[in-house]
Design a protein around this motif. Structure first.
Motif, PDB file in Angstrom:
ATOM      1  N   MET A  95     -65.184 -52.867 -34.379  1.00  0.00           N
ATOM      2  CA  MET A  95     -65.633 -52.077 -35.517  1.00  0.00           C
ATOM      3  C   MET A  95     -65.214 -50.620 -35.316  1.00  0.00           C
ATOM      4  O   MET A  95     -65.249 -50.119 -34.191  1.00  0.00           O
ATOM      5  N   TYR A  96     -64.800 -49.991 -36.393  1.00  0.00           N
ATOM      6  CA  TYR A  96     -64.353 -48.604 -36.303  1.00  0.00           C
ATOM      7  C   TYR A  96     -65.161 -47.751 -37.282  1.00  0.00           C
ATOM      8  O   TYR A  96     -65.290 -48.082 -38.456  1.00  0.00           O
ATOM      9  N   ARG A  97     -65.696 -46.663 -36.749  1.00  0.00           N
ATOM     10  CA  ARG A  97     -66.420 -45.701 -37.580  1.00  0.00           C
ATOM     11  C   ARG A  97     -65.560 -44.465 -37.765  1.00  0.00           C
ATOM     12  O   ARG A  97     -65.106 -43.866 -36.782  1.00  0.00           O
ATOM     13  N   LYS A  98     -65.326 -44.110 -38.997  1.00  0.00           N
ATOM     14  CA  LYS A  98     -64.459 -42.978 -39.296  1.00  0.00           C
ATOM     15  C   LYS A  98     -65.088 -41.688 -38.787  1.00  0.00           C
ATOM     16  O   LYS A  98     -66.291 -41.467 -38.908  1.00  0.00           O
ATOM     17  N   ALA A  99     -64.244 -40.840 -38.220  1.00  0.00           N
ATOM     18  CA  ALA A  99     -64.728 -39.566 -37.693  1.00  0.00           C
ATOM     19  C   ALA A  99     -65.100 -38.632 -38.831  1.00  0.00           C
ATOM     20  O   ALA A  99     -64.720 -38.820 -39.991  1.00  0.00           O
ATOM     21  N   GLN A 100     -65.846 -37.595 -38.490  1.00  0.00           N
ATOM     22  CA  GLN A 100     -66.262 -36.636 -39.508  1.00  0.00           C
ATOM     23  C   GLN A 100     -65.048 -35.916 -40.079  1.00  0.00           C
ATOM     24  O   GLN A 100     -64.119 -35.554 -39.382  1.00  0.00           O
ATOM     25  N   GLU A 101     -65.049 -35.730 -41.418  1.00  0.00           N
ATOM     26  CA  GLU A 101     -63.895 -35.144 -42.082  1.00  0.00           C
ATOM     27  C   GLU A 101     -63.765 -33.654 -41.781  1.00  0.00           C
ATOM     28  O   GLU A 101     -62.673 -33.144 -41.616  1.00  0.00           O
ATOM     29  N   GLN A 102     -64.873 -32.937 -41.732  1.00  0.00           N
ATOM     30  CA  GLN A 102     -64.820 -31.512 -41.461  1.00  0.00           C
ATOM     31  C   GLN A 102     -64.805 -31.270 -39.952  1.00  0.00           C
ATOM     32  O   GLN A 102     -65.692 -31.710 -39.235  1.00  0.00           O
ATOM     33  N   GLU A 103     -63.788 -30.567 -39.512  1.00  0.00           N
ATOM     34  CA  GLU A 103     -63.661 -30.278 -38.091  1.00  0.00           C
ATOM     35  C   GLU A 103     -64.612 -29.160 -37.685  1.00  0.00           C
ATOM     36  O   GLU A 103     -64.795 -28.185 -38.424  1.00  0.00           O
ATOM     37  N   THR A 104     -65.212 -29.310 -36.525  1.00  0.00           N
ATOM     38  CA  THR A 104     -66.139 -28.306 -36.026  1.00  0.00           C
ATOM     39  C   THR A 104     -65.373 -27.076 -35.562  1.00  0.00           C
ATOM     40  O   THR A 104     -64.474 -27.192 -34.718  1.00  0.00           O
ATOM     41  N   PRO A 105     -65.670 -25.902 -36.088  1.00  0.00           N
ATOM     42  CA  PRO A 105     -65.000 -24.691 -35.583  1.00  0.00           C
ATOM     43  C   PRO A 105     -65.381 -24.441 -34.131  1.00  0.00           C
ATOM     44  O   PRO A 105     -66.462 -24.840 -33.672  1.00  0.00           O
ATOM     45  N   PRO A 106     -64.519 -23.786 -33.371  1.00  0.00           N
ATOM     46  CA  PRO A 106     -64.825 -23.565 -31.944  1.00  0.00           C
ATOM     47  C   PRO A 106     -66.075 -22.719 -31.725  1.00  0.00           C
ATOM     48  O   PRO A 106     -66.795 -22.907 -30.741  1.00  0.00           O
ATOM     49  N   GLU A 107     -66.365 -21.799 -32.657  1.00  0.00           N
ATOM     50  CA  GLU A 107     -67.554 -20.958 -32.481  1.00  0.00           C
ATOM     51  C   GLU A 107     -68.839 -21.723 -32.732  1.00  0.00           C
ATOM     52  O   GLU A 107     -69.924 -21.294 -32.307  1.00  0.00           O
ATOM     53  N   ASN A 108     -68.756 -22.897 -33.419  1.00  0.00           N
ATOM     54  CA  ASN A 108     -69.946 -23.714 -33.687  1.00  0.00           C
ATOM     55  C   ASN A 108     -70.144 -24.830 -32.662  1.00  0.00           C
ATOM     56  O   ASN A 108     -71.076 -25.627 -32.797  1.00  0.00           O
ATOM     57  N   PHE A 109     -69.265 -24.914 -31.674  1.00  0.00           N
ATOM     58  CA  PHE A 109     -69.423 -25.924 -30.623  1.00  0.00           C
ATOM     59  C   PHE A 109     -70.643 -25.570 -29.783  1.00  0.00           C
ATOM     60  O   PHE A 109     -70.747 -24.470 -29.236  1.00  0.00           O
ATOM     61  N   GLU A 110     -71.573 -26.520 -29.663  1.00  0.00           N
ATOM     62  CA  GLU A 110     -72.846 -26.267 -28.999  1.00  0.00           C
ATOM     63  C   GLU A 110     -72.686 -26.358 -27.483  1.00  0.00           C
ATOM     64  O   GLU A 110     -72.284 -27.391 -26.946  1.00  0.00           O
ATOM     65  N   LEU A 111     -73.007 -25.258 -26.810  1.00  0.00           N
ATOM     66  CA  LEU A 111     -72.964 -25.194 -25.355  1.00  0.00           C
ATOM     67  C   LEU A 111     -74.382 -25.089 -24.810  1.00  0.00           C
ATOM     68  O   LEU A 111     -75.212 -24.357 -25.371  1.00  0.00           O
ATOM     69  N   PRO A 112     -74.717 -25.795 -23.721  1.00  0.00           N
ATOM     70  CA  PRO A 112     -76.089 -25.759 -23.204  1.00  0.00           C
ATOM     71  C   PRO A 112     -76.457 -24.414 -22.584  1.00  0.00           C
ATOM     72  O   PRO A 112     -77.634 -24.067 -22.520  1.00  0.00           O
ATOM     73  N   PHE A 113     -75.468 -23.642 -22.160  1.00  0.00           N
ATOM     74  CA  PHE A 113     -75.749 -22.368 -21.501  1.00  0.00           C
ATOM     75  C   PHE A 113     -75.498 -21.180 -22.418  1.00  0.00           C
ATOM     76  O   PHE A 113     -75.389 -20.040 -21.975  1.00  0.00           O
ATOM     77  N   GLY A 114     -75.356 -21.421 -23.710  1.00  0.00           N
ATOM     78  CA  GLY A 114     -75.153 -20.339 -24.668  1.00  0.00           C
ATOM     79  C   GLY A 114     -73.708 -19.913 -24.758  1.00  0.00           C
ATOM     80  O   GLY A 114     -72.837 -20.403 -24.043  1.00  0.00           O
ATOM     81  N   GLY A 115     -73.436 -18.982 -25.660  1.00  0.00           N
ATOM     82  CA  GLY A 115     -72.079 -18.490 -25.847  1.00  0.00           C
ATOM     83  C   GLY A 115     -71.298 -19.384 -26.801  1.00  0.00           C
ATOM     84  O   GLY A 115     -71.857 -20.292 -27.452  1.00  0.00           O
ATOM     85  N   GLN A 116     -70.003 -19.134 -26.908  1.00  0.00           N
ATOM     86  CA  GLN A 116     -69.157 -19.925 -27.783  1.00  0.00           C
ATOM     87  C   GLN A 116     -67.755 -20.029 -27.193  1.00  0.00           C
ATOM     88  O   GLN A 116     -67.385 -19.262 -26.310  1.00  0.00           O
ATOM     89  N   LEU A 117     -67.012 -20.996 -27.693  1.00  0.00           N
ATOM     90  CA  LEU A 117     -65.653 -21.201 -27.217  1.00  0.00           C
ATOM     91  C   LEU A 117     -64.724 -20.119 -27.762  1.00  0.00           C
ATOM     92  O   LEU A 117     -64.890 -19.656 -28.888  1.00  0.00           O
TER      93      LEU A 117
END
Length: 480
Positions: free
Chosen positions: A1-23
């Motif tokens: 079974m294949y689940r289609k990936a999300q159409e909207q790509e996550t911007p690097p600044e919205n990537f969730e990091l456990p220690f804070g900050g952004q990519l």
């Protein structure tokens, strides 16, 4: 079974990091993630899976991204998974939106990724990435021209650009094959098959056939340990190994007649039995006819699809792997033709030039090739289309060569060195020098991934060059 990936790509600044900050948006993995058209080829990848049955498969971005990371970093499967688990930029590159300490997949999944992603899909992605980069560059050039002078519409585009063609071989990860060593390996496989078939008949209290394996191994080592055995000693040892194999094949047939079934063999063992039979046929023909070559010669027991490719290079007269012909223009390299059998690359010139025209919209101004491509047919075909083919004309060389002709010949060789450098980059920096994949289709995918990563590296280097130029200009203006 294949689940289609999300159409909207996550911007690097919205990537969730456990220690804070952004990519950082100028990181190489973030930039490369924007270059690859993930969504355009996901439907072709998803068509291999069922829509409802089975466990959810890994997305196309995870599969292709993992293969690119492995090739880009030059590491093995287990290290690839560890690098992805530890690096948030690599997790962003494969499409994750939240950093996770757990491995996204097992190391063995990389084998399945190579099986699912066909070589044609990788080549299409490679062409699409370069096409987008070229279109962006052409738009910038047109804007600059429109600012300085009025653009005039041309009815037909003239020949433009320089196309470079060449062929090479991607050696596989096998030991250097010898007839004597190959027969010894095949003989041991027949002994293993006899043991398996005899085990299934043990109830009938039939005496086990004698294979003389200890004597056969002793005869093999007596010649194999010699530094330089004579031709007579080698032929005598090959004859003995052929006799041992003939006796073993007779025992296998005898066990089958007594009731043993080949069903007791696994799929790999049954395949090896077929390969061993073909090796025996080829080596017997070579021995009886005193020949050194035969068509479709098997050089590896585990990878019977590999063929010897005569290259004539210094130090490597023969290579064992897939032969491919490639084209290079504007610093990008493309895989055009690949085969496990040896072929004459001069016959690919017409198709490669036509592929260049369909890709760019115009014929090249010149084609830079080595001597094997400069046939009368190819030169006449290029002349009809206004394409200059590099190298001296056919026939007797002229007595007096003008300085302009010498200068043009040197310039052509300098341009042709570009594709030689690409082959060197692929074989020294990436995996073209030793293909570790074992299956024929996964090996082809691995080779295509190398070409894709080489073009991504070229694009990445050009992006950083533009960034450094802008940075230096800004500093210069600040000083003024």
């Amino acid at each position: 079974m294949y689940r289609k990936a999300q159409e909207q790509e996550t911007p690097p600044e919205n990537f969730e990091l456990p220690f804070g900050g952004q990519l950082a948006s100028d990181n190489r993995w973030v930039i490369m993630a924007k270059m690859i058209p993930w969504s355009e080829f996901e439907a072709e990848y998803a068509a291999m899976f069922s829509e409802e049955i089975g466990a959810p498969a890994k997305t196309f971005r995870i599969a292709l991204g993992a293969l690119i990371i492995k090739e880009k970093l030059g590491i093995r499967e287990r290290e690839t998974v560890e690098q992805i688990r530890e690096n948030p930029y690599l997790q962003y590159f494969i499409g994750m939106s939240v950093y996770s300490k757990k491995a996204p997949f097992d190391a063995s999944m990389l084998v399945h990724f190579r099986e699912r992603i066909d070589i044609n899909v990788v080549n299409k992605i490679n062409q699409e990435i370069v096409k987008q980069a070229r279109e962006t560059k052409e738009e910038v050039v047109k804007e600059k021209k429109s600012e300085t002078e009025d653009s005039k519409s041309e009815p037909e585009l003239p020949n433009r650009g320089k196309l470079i063609l060449d062929a090479s071989c991607a050696p596989a990860d096998i030991s250097y094959p010898t007839d004597f060593g190959l027969l010894n390996q095949a003989r041991k496989q027949t002994e293993t098959i006899i043991d398996i078939l005899y085990t299934s008949l043990k109830v009938k209290k039939i005496k086990k056939p004698r294979t003389y394996r200890k004597i056969a191994r002793k005869n093999y080592l007596a010649v194999a340990k010699k530094r330089k055995p004579t031709i007579k000693e080698r032929r005598k040892a090959i004859k003995r190994q052929l006799q041992y194999m003939k006796r073993n094949f007779a025992h296998i047939q005898q066990l089958i007649d007594l009731g043993a079934s080949l069903v007791n063999l696994s799929n790999s063992q049954y395949k090896i039995l077929l390969v061993v039979a073909e090796i025996y046929r080829q080596q017997l023909w070579l021995y009886e006819n005193k020949k050194q070559s035969i068509e479709d010669r098997i050089v590896s027991l585990s990878q019977p699809h590999i063929r010897p490719i005569v290259r004539g290079k210094a130090g490597k007269n023969v290579e064992f792997g897939a032969k491919f012909s490639a084209s290079c223009y504007e610093g990008y390299v493309f895989l055009e033709h690949i085969s496990w059998d040896n072929f004459n690359e001069s016959k690919d010139l017409k198709s490669q030039v036509e592929a260049y025209k369909s890709y760019t919209g115009y014929y090249p101004e010149s084609v830079h090739v080595d001597q094997i491509y400069r046939t009368r047919e190819n030169q006449a075909w290029c002349k009809e289309r206004g394409i200059r083919i590099s190298g001296p004309p056919l026939g007797r060389p002229p007595k007096n060569v003008s300085p302009q002709t010498k200068k043009q010949a040197l310039e052509d060789e300098r341009i042709r060195n570009c594709i030689e450098g690409k082959f060197g980059q692929g074989k020294r920096r990436f995996s073209l020098g030793r293909v570790m994949a074992k299956l024929p289709h996964t090996s082809l995918t691995s080779i295509a991934i190398s070409f894709l990563v080489m073009n991504l590296s070229t694009l990445l280097a050009r992006v950083f060059c533009v960034f450094l130029c802008l940075l230096s200009k800004s500093r210069l203006f600040s000083l003024i």
